[in-house]
Design a protein around this motif. Structure first.
Motif, mmCIF file in Angstrom:
data_model
loop_
_atom_site.group_PDB
_atom_site.id
_atom_site.type_symbol
_atom_site.label_atom_id
_atom_site.label_comp_id
_atom_site.label_asym_id
_atom_site.label_seq_id
_atom_site.Cartn_x
_atom_site.Cartn_y
_atom_site.Cartn_z
ATOM 1 N N GLY A 70 0.815 -1.204 0.000
ATOM 2 C CA GLY A 70 0.000 0.000 0.000
ATOM 3 C C GLY A 70 0.848 1.254 0.000
ATOM 4 O O GLY A 70 2.001 1.258 -0.447
ATOM 5 N N LEU A 71 0.286 2.322 0.536
ATOM 6 C CA LEU A 71 0.952 3.628 0.540
ATOM 7 C C LEU A 71 2.054 3.661 1.597
ATOM 8 O O LEU A 71 1.901 3.114 2.691
ATOM 9 C CB LEU A 71 -0.073 4.723 0.816
ATOM 10 N N TYR A 72 3.185 4.315 1.270
ATOM 11 C CA TYR A 72 4.284 4.440 2.221
ATOM 12 C C TYR A 72 5.098 5.702 1.946
ATOM 13 O O TYR A 72 5.039 6.281 0.866
ATOM 14 C CB TYR A 72 5.204 3.214 2.164
ATOM 15 N N VAL A 73 5.862 6.117 2.946
ATOM 16 C CA VAL A 73 6.852 7.182 2.789
ATOM 17 C C VAL A 73 8.224 6.556 2.993
ATOM 18 O O VAL A 73 8.375 5.589 3.753
ATOM 19 C CB VAL A 73 6.631 8.352 3.776
ATOM 20 N N GLY A 74 9.207 7.079 2.300
ATOM 21 C CA GLY A 74 10.551 6.521 2.392
ATOM 22 C C GLY A 74 11.605 7.594 2.541
ATOM 23 O O GLY A 74 11.440 8.727 2.064
ATOM 24 N N ALA A 75 12.687 7.242 3.212
ATOM 25 C CA ALA A 75 13.839 8.132 3.347
ATOM 26 C C ALA A 75 15.093 7.287 3.214
ATOM 27 O O ALA A 75 15.188 6.199 3.789
ATOM 28 C CB ALA A 75 13.824 8.849 4.699
ATOM 29 N N GLY A 76 16.038 7.787 2.418
ATOM 30 C CA GLY A 76 17.249 7.004 2.205
ATOM 31 C C GLY A 76 18.442 7.865 1.847
ATOM 32 O O GLY A 76 18.299 9.029 1.455
ATOM 33 N N SER A 77 19.622 7.280 1.995
ATOM 34 C CA SER A 77 20.867 7.926 1.598
ATOM 35 C C SER A 77 21.274 7.383 0.234
ATOM 36 O O SER A 77 21.471 6.172 0.085
ATOM 37 C CB SER A 77 21.950 7.644 2.638
ATOM 38 N N GLY A 78 21.357 8.252 -0.753
ATOM 39 C CA GLY A 78 21.662 7.817 -2.111
ATOM 40 C C GLY A 78 22.979 8.377 -2.620
ATOM 41 O O GLY A 78 23.356 9.510 -2.280
ATOM 42 N N LYS A 79 23.687 7.579 -3.413
ATOM 43 C CA LYS A 79 24.935 8.025 -4.032
ATOM 44 C C LYS A 79 24.935 7.613 -5.493
ATOM 45 O O LYS A 79 24.811 6.434 -5.820
ATOM 46 C CB LYS A 79 26.154 7.436 -3.323
ATOM 47 N N LEU A 80 25.082 8.605 -6.357
ATOM 48 C CA LEU A 80 25.156 8.381 -7.803
ATOM 49 C C LEU A 80 26.562 8.731 -8.269
ATOM 50 O O LEU A 80 27.026 9.856 -8.084
ATOM 51 C CB LEU A 80 24.128 9.247 -8.529
ATOM 52 N N THR A 81 27.269 7.744 -8.842
ATOM 53 C CA THR A 81 28.637 7.931 -9.322
ATOM 54 C C THR A 81 28.659 7.763 -10.832
ATOM 55 O O THR A 81 28.235 6.726 -11.354
ATOM 56 C CB THR A 81 29.592 6.913 -8.683
ATOM 57 N N ASN A 82 29.143 8.799 -11.528
ATOM 58 C CA ASN A 82 29.212 8.769 -12.984
ATOM 59 C C ASN A 82 30.635 9.066 -13.441
ATOM 60 O O ASN A 82 31.244 10.046 -12.992
ATOM 61 C CB ASN A 82 28.278 9.821 -13.608
ATOM 62 N N GLU A 83 31.158 8.265 -14.339
ATOM 63 C CA GLU A 83 32.455 8.525 -14.960
ATOM 64 C C GLU A 83 32.270 8.513 -16.476
ATOM 65 O O GLU A 83 31.716 7.553 -17.025
ATOM 66 C CB GLU A 83 33.486 7.469 -14.536
ATOM 67 N N PHE A 84 32.734 9.585 -17.131
ATOM 68 C CA PHE A 84 32.532 9.732 -18.573
ATOM 69 C C PHE A 84 33.885 9.836 -19.282
ATOM 70 O O PHE A 84 34.798 10.529 -18.811
ATOM 71 C CB PHE A 84 31.721 10.993 -18.888
ATOM 72 N N THR A 85 34.000 9.159 -20.413
ATOM 73 C CA THR A 85 35.170 9.259 -21.278
ATOM 74 C C THR A 85 34.704 9.666 -22.666
ATOM 75 O O THR A 85 33.904 8.965 -23.297
ATOM 76 C CB THR A 85 35.924 7.922 -21.363
ATOM 77 N N PHE A 86 35.201 10.819 -23.124
ATOM 78 C CA PHE A 86 34.833 11.332 -24.449
ATOM 79 C C PHE A 86 36.000 11.065 -25.402
ATOM 80 O O PHE A 86 37.083 11.640 -25.249
ATOM 81 C CB PHE A 86 34.542 12.835 -24.380
ATOM 82 N N ASN A 87 35.787 10.210 -26.373
ATOM 83 C CA ASN A 87 36.808 9.887 -27.360
ATOM 84 C C ASN A 87 36.652 10.760 -28.608
ATOM 85 O O ASN A 87 35.583 11.321 -28.854
ATOM 86 C CB ASN A 87 36.730 8.405 -27.744
ATOM 87 N N ASP A 88 37.761 10.873 -29.366
ATOM 88 C CA ASP A 88 37.739 11.664 -30.593
ATOM 89 C C ASP A 88 37.278 13.093 -30.313
ATOM 90 O O ASP A 88 36.450 13.666 -31.017
ATOM 91 C CB ASP A 88 36.833 11.011 -31.638
ATOM 92 N N LEU A 89 37.844 13.670 -29.235
ATOM 93 C CA LEU A 89 37.473 15.012 -28.802
ATOM 94 C C LEU A 89 38.533 16.012 -29.252
ATOM 95 O O LEU A 89 39.736 15.757 -29.156
ATOM 96 C CB LEU A 89 37.338 15.056 -27.284
ATOM 97 N N THR A 90 38.108 17.159 -29.735
ATOM 98 C CA THR A 90 39.026 18.220 -30.151
ATOM 99 C C THR A 90 39.128 19.281 -29.058
ATOM 100 O O THR A 90 38.114 19.774 -28.573
ATOM 101 C CB THR A 90 38.540 18.873 -31.454
#
Length: 206
Positions: A97-117
């Motif tokens: 049913g219905l609920y409320v939530g609380a949490g600790s979140g971590k989003l890690t992103n690593e990007f590599t751009f190839n053929d970049l000028t």
């Protein structure tokens, strides 16, 4: 005598029915573990686990979300990881049913751009550049989870955290290394103080 047997028969039937209801209710409450997947923001795609604690009348359920995968699109490689853990508090007493939530979140992103000028001392170079974006947030959500063996879940909320306004790049070409920064373009649902949360989930409970 017939009336006595009739009364005893009615009482016996009522007792068996009550026992069936009690057993059915117990089975319904015994589905304390849920495992599934979520699709949405900011997790993109993640595995989800939840355990309804058999205390405080089945209202509290610790959860964890985890996702890790790579994407390669148009000379750009992205390695994404998401981890969140916290508590869901259900308004009902059966872990659904219905609920409320609380949490600790971590989003890690690593990007590599190839053929970049890029430029180094006025000289135009072509190589690759890397950057990372790490976001830690306190996630507050309102959700709904259906019951049964197969469940459906939907959540909406907001992640409170600091979002950087610039990305720092490290570019390399032929042994030459150059660092520079760029402003993060405006992204719907993401501001300097946090981001919107919205996802749907599907899984099994037992």
């Amino acid at each position: 005598m017939k009336k006595i047997f009739l009364i005893l028969s009615i009482i016996s039937t009522a007792y068996v029915s009550a026992q069936d209801i009690s057993i059915t209710d117990s089975i319904s409450k015994s589905k304390t573990i849920s495992i599934g997947v979520k699709i949405g923001a900011p997790n993109i795609l993640s595995l989800n686990g939840e355990f309804v604690l058999p205390i405080l009348n089945n209202h509290i359920a610790p959860f964890i979300d985890y996702g890790s995968f790579s994407l390669d699109i148009e000379n750009t490689q992205a390695d994404l990881k998401y981890l969140e853990y916290g508590l869901n508090i259900y308004f009902g007493n059966k872990g659904k049913g219905l609920y409320v939530g609380a949490g600790s979140g971590k989003l890690t992103n690593e990007f590599t751009f190839n053929d970049l000028t890029f430029e180094d001392n006025g000289v135009s170079l072509k190589g690759s550049a890397t950057t990372s974006l790490d976001i830690n947030a306190l996630n507050l959500k309102l959700g709904f989870k259906s019951g049964g063996l197969i469940y459906f879940r939907i959540e909406a909320g907001y992640g409170i955290g600091t979002i950087p306004d610039r990305l720092n790049f490290t570019a390399t070409s032929g042994g030459i290394t150059e660092t520079f920064s760029e402003e993060i373009p405006a992204i719907p649902g993401i501001g300097s103080n946090g981001f919107a949360i919205g996802n749907i989930g599907l899984g099994v409970s037992f």
